[in-house]
Design an enzyme around this catalytic site. Structure first.
Site, PDB file in Angstrom:
ATOM      1  N   ALA A  10      15.591  68.242  24.278  1.00 53.52           N
ATOM      2  CA  ALA A  10      13.946  68.012  24.019  1.00 53.52           C
ATOM      3  C   ALA A  10      13.490  68.792  25.303  1.00 53.52           C
ATOM      4  CB  ALA A  10      13.811  66.630  24.005  1.00 53.52           C
ATOM      5  N   GLY A  50      18.850  66.572  23.151  1.00 52.14           N
ATOM      6  CA  GLY A  50      18.385  66.495  21.694  1.00 52.14           C
ATOM      7  C   GLY A  50      18.979  67.833  20.998  1.00 52.14           C
ATOM      8  N   GLU A  83      21.811  66.226  19.478  1.00 55.73           N
ATOM      9  CA  GLU A  83      21.626  65.203  18.531  1.00 55.73           C
ATOM     10  C   GLU A  83      21.093  66.024  17.349  1.00 55.73           C
ATOM     11  OE1 GLU A  83      19.135  63.711  21.849  1.00 55.73           O
ATOM     12  OE2 GLU A  83      19.602  61.526  20.958  1.00 55.73           O
ATOM     13  N   GLU A 104      20.990  63.000  29.480  1.00 56.45           N
ATOM     14  CA  GLU A 104      19.769  62.471  29.752  1.00 56.45           C
ATOM     15  C   GLU A 104      19.662  61.505  31.082  1.00 56.45           C
ATOM     16  OE1 GLU A 104      21.067  62.589  26.597  1.00 56.45           O
ATOM     17  OE2 GLU A 104      19.540  63.364  25.230  1.00 56.45           O
TER      18      GLU A 104
HETATM   19  N1  CAA Z   1      13.226  71.524  28.491  1.00 61.95           N
HETATM   20  C1  CAA Z   1      12.671  72.405  28.904  1.00 61.95           C
HETATM   21  N2  CAA Z   1      12.607  73.489  29.329  1.00 61.95           N
HETATM   22  C2  CAA Z   1      14.202  73.651  29.564  1.00 61.95           C
HETATM   23  C3  CAA Z   1      15.144  72.989  29.041  1.00 61.95           C
HETATM   24  C4  CAA Z   1      14.460  71.532  28.374  1.00 61.95           C
HETATM   25  N3  CAA Z   1      15.378  70.637  27.934  1.00 61.95           N
HETATM   26  N4  CAA Z   1      16.340  73.555  29.341  1.00 61.95           N
HETATM   27  C5  CAA Z   1      16.236  74.613  30.113  1.00 61.95           C
HETATM   28  N5  CAA Z   1      14.648  74.835  30.020  1.00 61.95           N
HETATM   29  C6  CAA Z   1      14.193  75.935  30.528  1.00 61.95           C
HETATM   30  C7  CAA Z   1      14.236  75.962  32.253  1.00 61.95           C
HETATM   31  O1  CAA Z   1      13.267  75.385  32.706  1.00 61.95           O
HETATM   32  C8  CAA Z   1      14.300  77.465  32.544  1.00 61.95           C
HETATM   33  O2  CAA Z   1      12.842  77.762  32.453  1.00 61.95           O
HETATM   34  P1  CAA Z   1      12.017  78.586  33.569  1.00 61.95           P
HETATM   35  O3  CAA Z   1      12.730  80.074  33.460  1.00 61.95           O
HETATM   36  O4  CAA Z   1      10.684  78.634  33.130  1.00 61.95           O
HETATM   37  O5  CAA Z   1      12.362  78.055  34.952  1.00 61.95           O
HETATM   38  C9  CAA Z   1      14.859  78.133  31.471  1.00 61.95           C
HETATM   39  O6  CAA Z   1      15.162  77.200  30.221  1.00 61.95           O
HETATM   40  C10 CAA Z   1      16.236  78.673  31.655  1.00 61.95           C
HETATM   41  O7  CAA Z   1      17.072  77.388  32.095  1.00 61.95           O
HETATM   42  P2  CAA Z   1      17.770  77.427  33.628  1.00 61.95           P
HETATM   43  O8  CAA Z   1      17.087  78.235  34.700  1.00 61.95           O
HETATM   44  O9  CAA Z   1      17.911  75.896  34.151  1.00 61.95           O
HETATM   45  O10 CAA Z   1      19.218  77.850  33.072  1.00 61.95           O
HETATM   46  P3  CAA Z   1      20.639  77.543  33.789  1.00 61.95           P
HETATM   47  O11 CAA Z   1      21.607  78.642  33.010  1.00 61.95           O
HETATM   48  O12 CAA Z   1      20.537  77.601  35.149  1.00 61.95           O
HETATM   49  O13 CAA Z   1      21.117  76.142  33.439  1.00 61.95           O
HETATM   50  C11 CAA Z   1      21.447  74.220  31.824  1.00 61.95           C
HETATM   51  C12 CAA Z   1      21.166  75.724  32.120  1.00 61.95           C
HETATM   52  C13 CAA Z   1      22.395  73.540  32.425  1.00 61.95           C
HETATM   53  C14 CAA Z   1      21.341  73.987  30.441  1.00 61.95           C
HETATM   54  C15 CAA Z   1      20.142  73.537  32.314  1.00 61.95           C
HETATM   55  O14 CAA Z   1      18.784  74.464  31.810  1.00 61.95           O
HETATM   56  C16 CAA Z   1      19.537  72.197  31.786  1.00 61.95           C
HETATM   57  O15 CAA Z   1      20.413  71.577  32.524  1.00 61.95           O
HETATM   58  N6  CAA Z   1      18.539  71.955  31.155  1.00 61.95           N
HETATM   59  C17 CAA Z   1      18.372  70.667  30.852  1.00 61.95           C
HETATM   60  C18 CAA Z   1      19.362  69.973  30.055  1.00 61.95           C
HETATM   61  C19 CAA Z   1      18.915  68.486  29.763  1.00 61.95           C
HETATM   62  O16 CAA Z   1      18.950  67.838  30.517  1.00 61.95           O
HETATM   63  N7  CAA Z   1      18.599  68.274  28.329  1.00 61.95           N
HETATM   64  C20 CAA Z   1      18.258  66.918  28.032  1.00 61.95           C
HETATM   65  C21 CAA Z   1      16.860  66.946  27.710  1.00 61.95           C
HETATM   66  S1  CAA Z   1      16.033  65.359  27.317  1.00 61.95           S
HETATM   67  C22 CAA Z   1      16.466  65.149  25.845  1.00 61.95           C
HETATM   68  O17 CAA Z   1      17.096  65.795  24.972  1.00 61.95           O
HETATM   69  C23 CAA Z   1      16.051  63.710  25.346  1.00 61.95           C
HETATM   70  C24 CAA Z   1      16.772  63.406  24.006  1.00 61.95           C
HETATM   71  O18 CAA Z   1      17.375  62.377  23.754  1.00 61.95           O
HETATM   72  C25 CAA Z   1      16.166  63.722  22.925  1.00 61.95           C
END
Ligand code: CAA
Length: 258
Positions: free
Chosen positions: A66, A109, A112, A132
């Site tokens: 998400a 998400g 999910e 999360e």
């Molecule tokens: N939400 C918003 N933006 C996101 C995102 C997310 N879930 N995942 C990645 N992005 C964005 C980053 O912020 C980044 O944006 P900018 O270029 O503007 O900085 C861009 O996508 C590229 O990401 P990274 O630079 O972080 O890429 P990476 O290769 O270094 O890392 C990754 C990849 C490990 C997947 C890392 O992006 C990450 O950890 N993302 C978040 C994963 C996460 O925590 N997901 C759970 C979200 S909460 C949820 O989903 C709740 C639910 O139950 C529904």
């Protein structure tokens, strides 16, 4: 379709293909994506010319969760009043079979959403996780329920409490995905599987999806009873008559999806 569409929608014969289209944000699922995706699947569900749908992302990410930026500053009351994520449930109420083609990250998400689909075909590059907990929250789009049902308590607890990601092979062993293929084949494989489903009787495929879905949500005794009733209802379709007659007559069935 506008240039900033969060999903791209196409058809391939009787298969609907939906591609998540926020590659720079690793297909983070914001509200617009949820609305557009649910609308696209709803339209395919109602279209007698479409018998199955493939949902896919980019090579790097099916979806990395998400949209954290959209949620970061929300209060409890904001989330509660909006009933945040509720609309995703509409996707799970649709009856058309859904195939997820997953390459790269399927996190939070994203994992999910893949689990809301009826089968998951994974590229060998796929990574599944529910991270999360590291954000100070827990899964909120069905992960605690669907992951636990799919892989069992031990692995679900491991993934949800530690945030550990699993690769495609571990996901296959755990029963989270049905097939693992080389990354350059994943979309083709998913389209072929969806094409096979779409060539069967649409109403009967919907009944079968409902019956298997029931196993996920109810106890076995009640589930078997529902399955039997759904099986009986297949005999109200012309396609059952055609399918069985074709077998007896040693020919290919000509389904009219009614
Ligand atoms: N939400 C918003 N933006 C996101 C995102 C997310 N879930 N995942 C990645 N992005 C964005 C980053 O912020 C980044 O944006 P900018 O270029 O503007 O900085 C861009 O996508 C590229 O990401 P990274 O630079 O972080 O890429 P990476 O290769 O270094 O890392 C990754 C990849 C490990 C997947 C890392 O992006 C990450 O950890 N993302 C978040 C994963 C996460 O925590 N997901 C759970 C979200 S909460 C949820 O989903 C709740 C639910 O139950 C529904």
């Amino acid at each position: 379709m506008s240039d900033d569409a969060t999903v791209l929608v196409e058809t391939r014969g009787r298969v609907g293909l939906i591609t998540l289209n926020r590659p720079k944000a690793l297909n983070a699922l914001n509200k617009a994506t949820m609305d557009e995706l649910v609308a696209a699947v709803t339209a395919f569900d109602a279209d007698p010319g479409i018998g199955a749908v493939v949902i896919t992302g980019s090579e790097r990410a099916f979806a990395a969760g998400a949209d954290i930026k959209e949620m970061a500053s929300q209060s409890y009351m904001d989330m509660y009043a909006a009933d945040w994520f509720r609309h995703w449930e509409d996707l799970t109420r649709l009856r058309i079979p859904l195939v997820a083609a997953v390459s790269g990250y399927a996190l939070g998400g994203g994992c999910e959403l893949a689990m809301m689909c009826d089968l998951i075909i994974a590229a060998d590059t796929a990574r599944f996780g529910q991270p999360e907990i590291s954000l100070g929250v827990l899964p909120g789009m069905g992960g605690t329920q669907r992951l636990t049902r799919a892989v069992g308590k031990a692995l679900a607890m491991d993934m949800i409490l530690t945030g550990r990601q699993i690769d495609a092979e571990e996901a296959l062993r755990a029963g989270l995905v049905s097939r693992v293929v080389p990354a350059d084949r994943v979309l083709e494989e998913a389209l072929e599987a969806a094409g096979t489903i779409a060539a069967t009787s649409k109403p009967v495929a919907m009944l079968a999806k409902e019956a298997v879905g029931t196993a996920f949500e109810t106890g076995v005794t009640h589930g078997v009873q529902i399955e039997r009733r759904l099986f009986h209802s297949a005999f109200a379709t012309e396609d059952q008559k055609e399918g069985m007659a074709a077998f007896v007559e040693k020919r290919t069935p000509d389904f009219h999806h009614r």
